[in-house]
Write an enzyme that holds these catalytic residues in place. Structure first.
Site, PDB file in Angstrom:
ATOM      1  N   SER A 248       0.797  -1.230   0.000  1.00 14.09           N
ATOM      2  CA  SER A 248       0.000   0.000   0.000  1.00 14.09           C
ATOM      3  C   SER A 248       0.826   1.276   0.000  1.00 14.09           C
ATOM      4  O   SER A 248       0.318   2.325  -0.374  1.00 14.09           O
ATOM      5  CB  SER A 248      -0.953  -0.002   1.189  1.00 14.09           C
ATOM      6  OG  SER A 248      -0.224   0.044   2.390  1.00 14.09           O
TER       7      SER A 248
ATOM      8  N   HIS B  66      -6.086  -4.253  -1.361  1.00  8.25           N
ATOM      9  CA  HIS B  66      -5.932  -3.112  -2.265  1.00  8.25           C
ATOM     10  C   HIS B  66      -6.073  -3.522  -3.733  1.00  8.25           C
ATOM     11  O   HIS B  66      -5.526  -2.845  -4.612  1.00  8.25           O
ATOM     12  CB  HIS B  66      -4.579  -2.422  -2.056  1.00  8.25           C
ATOM     13  CG  HIS B  66      -4.546  -1.543  -0.844  1.00  8.25           C
ATOM     14  ND1 HIS B  66      -5.115  -0.285  -0.815  1.00  8.25           N
ATOM     15  CD2 HIS B  66      -4.021  -1.741   0.383  1.00  8.25           C
ATOM     16  CE1 HIS B  66      -4.921   0.253   0.382  1.00  8.25           C
ATOM     17  NE2 HIS B  66      -4.266  -0.603   1.128  1.00  8.25           N
TER      18      HIS B  66
ATOM     19  N   LYS C 257     -12.737  -1.257   1.388  1.00 11.80           N
ATOM     20  CA  LYS C 257     -12.006  -0.417   0.439  1.00 11.80           C
ATOM     21  C   LYS C 257     -12.828  -0.306  -0.860  1.00 11.80           C
ATOM     22  O   LYS C 257     -13.880   0.322  -0.843  1.00 11.80           O
ATOM     23  CB  LYS C 257     -10.589  -0.956   0.237  1.00 11.80           C
ATOM     24  CG  LYS C 257      -9.747  -0.730   1.505  1.00 11.80           C
ATOM     25  CD  LYS C 257      -8.298  -1.111   1.375  1.00 11.80           C
ATOM     26  CE  LYS C 257      -7.528  -0.688   2.621  1.00 11.80           C
ATOM     27  NZ  LYS C 257      -6.929  -1.791   3.376  1.00 11.80           N
TER      28      LYS C 257
HETATM   29  C1  LIG Z   1      -6.794  -2.217   4.748  1.00 12.61           C
HETATM   30  C2  LIG Z   1      -6.073  -3.482   4.891  1.00 12.61           C
HETATM   31  C3  LIG Z   1      -6.417  -4.411   5.885  1.00 12.61           C
HETATM   32  C4  LIG Z   1      -7.469  -4.110   6.915  1.00 12.61           C
HETATM   33  O1  LIG Z   1      -8.744  -4.105   6.381  1.00 12.61           O
HETATM   34  P1  LIG Z   1      -9.993  -3.871   7.340  1.00 12.61           P
HETATM   35  O2  LIG Z   1     -11.121  -4.575   6.706  1.00 12.61           O
HETATM   36  O3  LIG Z   1     -10.173  -2.383   7.412  1.00 12.61           O
HETATM   37  O4  LIG Z   1      -9.644  -4.442   8.674  1.00 12.61           O
HETATM   38  C5  LIG Z   1      -5.755  -5.620   5.903  1.00 12.61           C
HETATM   39  N1  LIG Z   1      -4.777  -5.907   5.017  1.00 12.61           N
HETATM   40  C6  LIG Z   1      -4.398  -5.028   4.065  1.00 12.61           C
HETATM   41  C7  LIG Z   1      -3.315  -5.388   3.106  1.00 12.61           C
HETATM   42  C8  LIG Z   1      -5.025  -3.788   3.986  1.00 12.61           C
HETATM   43  O5  LIG Z   1      -4.649  -2.915   3.059  1.00 12.61           O
END
Ligand SMILES: *Cc1c(COP(=O)(O)O)cnc(C)c1O
Length: 404
Positions: free
Chosen positions: A191, A219, A250
């Site tokens: 990310s 992502h 997301k």
């Molecule tokens: C955003 C993210 C998470 C966490 O996701 P949530 O559903 O908000 O807990 C986990 N792993 C990665 C790679 C992320 O980018």
């Protein structure tokens, strides 16, 4: 050392001291308050309208009218909450339907929902592997993967980011160590860099060593690959990944919720053993209903992920032409390298004055001397908004001497 008598007042003093230390080191995080729905343009609490370049709202679904309507429908048809974990009385028809739809979308046999992707990763490794086994993890993996691996008793190995030669070395080490089952686990997209894991190479290397391969595709799910299925589709290994974890928080609407997807026997075992599933509440009906609608939209056509791809290209080439130093890539995460932490903060401050909301990232989130602005593009951005943002970057970059 003389033991000091601890009292509650010294505890609170110690907490305040830690806060002061965080502030003194310039690492204190503040939260900007938004007074509008999430979108490509948002209104901050002081009434300012700004172009938003820092949400994970990749497909613009956070406030999409059809998604909101589906959430409203589920809310009125299935209620606000279930007040239960899944296995007691927290499973509705729409939870099962969403699990099936996610499996179809991801090319897997079955899917288990969690309250978040953090929980999906937290409840994964401990449930499937024990002290006889090994987990090999990319050094840049997300905090939730690191924590999840820590909770398991499996032996841990780590390889350099996206470094296939090092991955091979770690696989050899795990095999020489006598590991029974070996699982390689990676972020699909890293990310801070927007770089994409080499899942195709990883699949064949894992096959050589008889290792399982898992990916956290938070992502990517919804837009990476020709039909938006994720990193596996992007790299031509759709249907071959042993474990996929992901988020509903997301691209897939941005509310909350997560999942693990894979072979049916694995998902069945997770339903029996995974602690964040067994001991935490089911996702709200409105989220389940809205997420099904999101998958309807994504399976109907690829217009949103196509628009996102074009928007990201447009923005990337705009900043490149201005002379900004970007991390190369094609993902809608576009890191604008500033290197100096103070400069990165100044640039984001100046951009906000110019009506563009972006965040500067610096140590310890990224390595020292690698400070950057992380731009995140959405399918919802209009070309006009993107051009306004590019112009603001040009002005701020010149003002601060970043552009020559
Ligand atoms: C955003 C993210 C998470 C966490 O996701 P949530 O559903 O908000 O807990 C986990 N792993 C990665 C790679 C992320 O980018």
């Amino acid at each position: 050392m003389t033991a000091t008598v601890s009292t509650t007042s010294t505890f609170y003093a110690s907490v305040r001291q830690q806060l002061d230390d965080i502030k003194a080191s310039g690492l204190y995080k503040t939260e900007r308050i938004i007074a509008s729905p999430q979108g490509s343009q948002i209104r901050t609490a002081d009434g300012k309208e700004v172009i938003n370049l820092c949400a994970n709202n990749y497909l613009g679904l956070s406030s999409h009218p059809e998604v909101i309507a589906a959430a409203g429908e589920a809310l009125s048809q299935r209620g606000f909450g279930l007040s239960s974990v899944r296995f007691i009385c927290g499973t509705q028809d729409i939870h099962k339907e969403l699990e099936q739809r996610l499996s179809r979308f991801l090319g897997t046999e079955d899917t288990i929902l969690y309250g978040s992707a953090f929980d999906a990763n937290g409840g994964l490794f401990e449930s499937l592997l024990d002290a006889q086994d090994a987990i090999i993890s990319d050094e840049l993996n997300h905090a939730s993967i690191i924590d999840g691996i820590r909770l398991s008793k499996a032996k841990r190995f780590r390889y350099k980011n996206n470094d296939m030669a090092d991955l091979r070395l770690q696989l050899q080490a795990a095999r020489e160590d006598g590991a029974r089952f070996v699982l390689v686990f990676t972020d699909g997209v890293f990310s801070m860099d927007g770089s994409i894991a080499k899942l195709d190479e990883m699949r064949s290397i894992c096959d050589e060593f008889g290792a399982l391969l898992g990916v956290d595709d938070c992502h990517s799910t919804g837009f990476l690959g020709a039909t938006g299925r994720g990193t596996h589709e992007h790299h031509g290994v759709f249907g071959t990944i042993d474990l996929i974890t992901g988020t509903l928080g997301k691209a897939l609407g941005g509310a909350s919720g997560g999942f693990t997807s894979g072979r049916s026997e694995v998902i069945s075992l997770l339903r029996q053993k995974s602690r964040p599933y067994l001991f935490s509440n089911t996702i709200a009906p409105a989220i389940a209903g809205a997420s099904i609608k999101v998958l309807d939209l994504l399976e109907a056509d690829t217009s949103m992920r196509d628009k996102l791809e074009n928007n990201a290209k447009h923005f990337r080439s705009g900043l490149e032409k201005l002379g900004f130093d970007l991390k190369p890539g094609s993902h809608p995460i576009i890191p604008v390298m500033v290197y100096d932490a103070d400069k990165a903060q100044e640039l984001s401050r100046r951009l906000l004055e110019l009506g563009v909301y972006v965040i500067g990232f610096f140590y310890p989130v990224v390595p020292k001397g690698q400070a950057r602005i992380r731009v995140q593009i959405s399918a919802q951005h209009t070309t006009e908004q993107l051009n306004l943002a590019i112009a603001a970057f040009a002005k701020a970059g010149t003002d601060l001497g970043i552009l020559k």
